[in-house]
Design an enzyme around this catalytic site. Sequence first.
Site, PDB file in Angstrom:
ATOM      1  N   ARG A  84       0.846  -1.189   0.000  1.00 48.30           N
ATOM      2  CA  ARG A  84       0.000   0.000   0.000  1.00 48.30           C
ATOM      3  C   ARG A  84       0.884   1.243   0.000  1.00 48.30           C
ATOM      4  O   ARG A  84       1.831   1.310   0.772  1.00 48.30           O
ATOM      5  CB  ARG A  84      -0.883  -0.009   1.253  1.00 48.30           C
ATOM      6  CG  ARG A  84      -1.898   1.103   1.297  1.00 48.30           C
ATOM      7  CD  ARG A  84      -2.685   1.102   2.606  1.00 48.30           C
ATOM      8  NE  ARG A  84      -2.094   2.011   3.569  1.00 48.30           N
ATOM      9  CZ  ARG A  84      -2.728   2.484   4.650  1.00 48.30           C
ATOM     10  NH1 ARG A  84      -3.977   2.101   4.903  1.00 48.30           N
ATOM     11  NH2 ARG A  84      -2.140   3.311   5.480  1.00 48.30           N
TER      12      ARG A  84
ATOM     13  N   TYR B 218      -3.473  11.255   6.796  1.00 51.35           N
ATOM     14  CA  TYR B 218      -3.554   9.848   7.194  1.00 51.35           C
ATOM     15  C   TYR B 218      -2.573   8.974   6.394  1.00 51.35           C
ATOM     16  O   TYR B 218      -2.452   9.119   5.188  1.00 51.35           O
ATOM     17  CB  TYR B 218      -4.976   9.296   6.969  1.00 51.35           C
ATOM     18  CG  TYR B 218      -4.977   7.793   7.057  1.00 51.35           C
ATOM     19  CD1 TYR B 218      -5.002   7.169   8.295  1.00 51.35           C
ATOM     20  CD2 TYR B 218      -4.862   7.006   5.910  1.00 51.35           C
ATOM     21  CE1 TYR B 218      -4.933   5.802   8.396  1.00 51.35           C
ATOM     22  CE2 TYR B 218      -4.796   5.636   6.004  1.00 51.35           C
ATOM     23  CZ  TYR B 218      -4.830   5.038   7.247  1.00 51.35           C
ATOM     24  OH  TYR B 218      -4.747   3.690   7.346  1.00 51.35           O
TER      25      TYR B 218
ATOM     26  N   ASP C 224      -5.208   3.791   0.029  1.00 51.23           N
ATOM     27  CA  ASP C 224      -6.354   4.008   0.926  1.00 51.23           C
ATOM     28  C   ASP C 224      -6.761   5.486   0.878  1.00 51.23           C
ATOM     29  O   ASP C 224      -6.009   6.357   1.331  1.00 51.23           O
ATOM     30  CB  ASP C 224      -5.952   3.610   2.360  1.00 51.23           C
ATOM     31  CG  ASP C 224      -7.136   3.531   3.307  1.00 51.23           C
ATOM     32  OD1 ASP C 224      -8.227   4.019   2.958  1.00 51.23           O
ATOM     33  OD2 ASP C 224      -6.966   2.978   4.415  1.00 51.23           O
TER      34      ASP C 224
ATOM     35  N   HIS D 134      -9.282   6.594   2.483  1.00 47.45           N
ATOM     36  CA  HIS D 134      -9.810   6.820   3.833  1.00 47.45           C
ATOM     37  C   HIS D 134     -11.104   7.639   3.812  1.00 47.45           C
ATOM     38  O   HIS D 134     -11.319   8.514   4.669  1.00 47.45           O
ATOM     39  CB  HIS D 134      -8.738   7.466   4.728  1.00 47.45           C
ATOM     40  CG  HIS D 134      -8.622   6.817   6.069  1.00 47.45           C
ATOM     41  ND1 HIS D 134      -9.054   7.416   7.217  1.00 47.45           N
ATOM     42  CD2 HIS D 134      -8.149   5.603   6.431  1.00 47.45           C
ATOM     43  CE1 HIS D 134      -8.845   6.608   8.236  1.00 47.45           C
ATOM     44  NE2 HIS D 134      -8.296   5.485   7.783  1.00 47.45           N
TER      45      HIS D 134
ATOM     46  N   GLU E 277      -8.903   1.686  -1.797  1.00 53.50           N
ATOM     47  CA  GLU E 277      -9.614   1.371  -0.552  1.00 53.50           C
ATOM     48  C   GLU E 277     -10.391   2.574  -0.040  1.00 53.50           C
ATOM     49  O   GLU E 277      -9.891   3.703  -0.079  1.00 53.50           O
ATOM     50  CB  GLU E 277      -8.570   0.927   0.481  1.00 53.50           C
ATOM     51  CG  GLU E 277      -9.133   0.639   1.847  1.00 53.50           C
ATOM     52  CD  GLU E 277      -8.023   0.207   2.801  1.00 53.50           C
ATOM     53  OE1 GLU E 277      -7.064  -0.457   2.354  1.00 53.50           O
ATOM     54  OE2 GLU E 277      -8.110   0.534   3.988  1.00 53.50           O
TER      55      GLU E 277
ATOM     56  N   GLU F  60     -13.802  -1.742   6.359  1.00 50.13           N
ATOM     57  CA  GLU F  60     -13.144  -1.833   7.672  1.00 50.13           C
ATOM     58  C   GLU F  60     -14.002  -1.285   8.809  1.00 50.13           C
ATOM     59  O   GLU F  60     -13.806  -1.671   9.949  1.00 50.13           O
ATOM     60  CB  GLU F  60     -11.756  -1.181   7.653  1.00 50.13           C
ATOM     61  CG  GLU F  60     -11.758   0.310   7.436  1.00 50.13           C
ATOM     62  CD  GLU F  60     -10.346   0.880   7.333  1.00 50.13           C
ATOM     63  OE1 GLU F  60      -9.519   0.291   6.621  1.00 50.13           O
ATOM     64  OE2 GLU F  60     -10.084   1.904   7.959  1.00 50.13           O
TER      65      GLU F  60
ATOM     66  N   ARG G 294     -13.626  -5.689   3.241  1.00 47.79           N
ATOM     67  CA  ARG G 294     -12.571  -5.564   4.255  1.00 47.79           C
ATOM     68  C   ARG G 294     -13.089  -5.666   5.683  1.00 47.79           C
ATOM     69  O   ARG G 294     -12.451  -5.215   6.628  1.00 47.79           O
ATOM     70  CB  ARG G 294     -11.840  -4.231   4.049  1.00 47.79           C
ATOM     71  CG  ARG G 294     -11.045  -4.247   2.747  1.00 47.79           C
ATOM     72  CD  ARG G 294     -10.310  -2.965   2.492  1.00 47.79           C
ATOM     73  NE  ARG G 294      -9.762  -2.356   3.668  1.00 47.79           N
ATOM     74  CZ  ARG G 294      -8.695  -2.805   4.335  1.00 47.79           C
ATOM     75  NH1 ARG G 294      -8.062  -3.880   3.920  1.00 47.79           N
ATOM     76  NH2 ARG G 294      -8.274  -2.182   5.404  1.00 47.79           N
TER      77      ARG G 294
ATOM     78  N   GLU H  15      -4.083  -7.192   4.814  1.00 47.43           N
ATOM     79  CA  GLU H  15      -3.286  -6.040   5.232  1.00 47.43           C
ATOM     80  C   GLU H  15      -2.399  -6.478   6.401  1.00 47.43           C
ATOM     81  O   GLU H  15      -2.854  -7.132   7.332  1.00 47.43           O
ATOM     82  CB  GLU H  15      -4.239  -4.923   5.664  1.00 47.43           C
ATOM     83  CG  GLU H  15      -3.569  -3.643   6.091  1.00 47.43           C
ATOM     84  CD  GLU H  15      -4.584  -2.561   6.456  1.00 47.43           C
ATOM     85  OE1 GLU H  15      -5.696  -2.916   6.888  1.00 47.43           O
ATOM     86  OE2 GLU H  15      -4.265  -1.376   6.297  1.00 47.43           O
TER      87      GLU H  15
ATOM     88  N   TRP I 259     -12.097  11.799   8.540  1.00 41.66           N
ATOM     89  CA  TRP I 259     -10.675  11.583   8.759  1.00 41.66           C
ATOM     90  C   TRP I 259     -10.223  10.415   7.890  1.00 41.66           C
ATOM     91  O   TRP I 259      -9.236  10.373   7.268  1.00 41.66           O
ATOM     92  CB  TRP I 259     -10.371  11.261  10.223  1.00 41.66           C
ATOM     93  CG  TRP I 259      -8.955  10.832  10.425  1.00 41.66           C
ATOM     94  CD1 TRP I 259      -7.833  11.612  10.275  1.00 41.66           C
ATOM     95  CD2 TRP I 259      -8.471   9.542  10.814  1.00 41.66           C
ATOM     96  NE1 TRP I 259      -6.696  10.877  10.528  1.00 41.66           N
ATOM     97  CE2 TRP I 259      -7.068   9.594  10.855  1.00 41.66           C
ATOM     98  CE3 TRP I 259      -9.107   8.324  11.106  1.00 41.66           C
ATOM     99  CZ2 TRP I 259      -6.275   8.490  11.193  1.00 41.66           C
ATOM    100  CZ3 TRP I 259      -8.329   7.237  11.440  1.00 41.66           C
ATOM    101  CH2 TRP I 259      -6.923   7.323  11.477  1.00 41.66           C
TER     102      TRP I 259
HETATM  103  O1  EZ4 Z   1      -7.455   4.175  10.050  1.00 40.70           O
HETATM  104  O2  EZ4 Z   1      -7.636   1.186  11.957  1.00 40.70           O
HETATM  105  O3  EZ4 Z   1      -6.536   0.439   6.318  1.00 40.70           O
HETATM  106  N1  EZ4 Z   1      -6.350   0.793   7.430  1.00 40.70           N
HETATM  107  C1  EZ4 Z   1      -6.908   1.848   8.029  1.00 40.70           C
HETATM  108  C2  EZ4 Z   1      -6.615   2.003   9.504  1.00 40.70           C
HETATM  109  C3  EZ4 Z   1      -7.645   2.821  10.270  1.00 40.70           C
HETATM  110  C4  EZ4 Z   1      -7.502   2.546  11.754  1.00 40.70           C
HETATM  111  C5  EZ4 Z   1      -8.538   3.304  12.572  1.00 40.70           C
HETATM  112  O4  EZ4 Z   1      -8.525   2.887  13.893  1.00 40.70           O
HETATM  113  O5  EZ4 Z   1      -7.614   2.605   7.398  1.00 40.70           O
HETATM  114  O6  EZ4 Z   1      -5.331   2.539   9.676  1.00 40.70           O
HETATM  115 CO    CO Z   2      -8.239   1.662   5.537  1.00 41.22          CO
END
Ligand code: EZ4
Ligand code: CO
Length: 405
Positions: free
Chosen positions: A147, A159, A212, A214, A238, A264, A285, A341, A405
């Site tokens: 990743r 992030y 990702d 996010h 992702e 997730e 996921r 992951e 976030w």
């Molecule tokens: O931000 O698990 O793909 N992984 C992620 C993680 C999440 C954290 C949040 O607690 O997106 O790093």
């Molecule tokens: Co993620």
Amino acid sequence: MKIEHIKVLVSRPSRNFVTLKIITDSGIYGLGDATVNGREMAVVAYLKEHVVPCLLGRDPHQIEDIWQYLYKGAYWRRGPITMAAIAAVDMALWDIKGKIAGLPVYQLLGGKSRKGITAYAHANGATIDETLENLGKFIKQGFKAVRLQCAIPGLEDTYGTLGKKKDYFELQSDRPLPPEQLWSTSKYMNFITELFKQARAEYGYDIQLVHDVHSRLTPIESAQLGKLLEPYKLMFLEDASPADNQDGYQIIRNHTTTPLAIGEIFNTVWDAKDLITNQTIDYLRIAATHGGGITPLKKISDFAAMYNIRMAPHGAPDLSPICHAAHAHFNIWAPNFGVQEFIGFGTEALNKVFSHPLSFDNGYILLEDKPGLGVDYNEEEALKYEYKRSYLPVTRLEDGTLWYW
Ligand code: EZ4
Ligand code: CO
């Protein structure tokens, strides 16, 4: 056999973990992970006050009935706190069943479908050069998938890059309140494709690449990004967009062939049902801890397989080694397993508290044959690391608007 005693254990070996220990009258015990990052004590209260009293005296063999009792029987179904509590019970009961049978949990699920579990590592960096240097290191170690996350100029603590923090296991903040970060969709969109362009130019197309988002883009912005990234052939994008409204993924899907992964933060199959049946995603996921345990994960996985969707369980460091082990048992069985992951085995403190059956070889996670889940928890050692309140960051747009976030 009867459930005689249950402990709800909290420890912070580098970060907070909530662990459930179910002890039977035969002395055999099982372990489950109940960690919800930043909301740990809510699950502790749910378990202690509302779950544990219902389980004492029950037959630990009745995994399915106990799951239904805690899920349907509570009337208030779903949600991360509830489902993490149920997950911990479910994992612990599979652990106990495996120990009684003298078999690893994957044997109870149906046995091995593969030799090893393909993992993807995290290459992070403050710059494209640093990210690509880290990518090179992972390729050398034998990883088949990596990743890539890179700080965006003007958004340095985005992030995945962690700003100045280098130790990914310390993702939790030490501050008494949530830290705040900035987000700008245009700064991101104008920059991120360059990372993948340079990665392909330097390392070619053999290595699988993941990214990702996010959840910080709207569906049409995700569609745009997916199209921009098509030449660089991602394994998947992702959390391209939040899927609270599952229909949104139709928009992304209509515009791009970049494969999509999400799940997730999902807690039940209902968070993914339309995504699955409409075939708008490629990888699911959902994690054992946040999705109610091994029992529902197996059902969701079989359902997803009917729609050509592969499983790629969340593997962040805020899932405890018990969840990582549960995933390994699940992954080695699941006919439609995709990728796991994986960011390493954690800090020294973490390894003193948890022992686990996982090792790593040439891009694969290997699982040692031990009865049950194969994890143990050192209660005495755990007492050395006291719980500390901690929050995930909060994100705002440049004008102050609260964002994902
Ligand atoms: O931000 O698990 O793909 N992984 C992620 C993680 C999440 C954290 C949040 O607690 O997106 O790093
Ligand atoms: Co993620």
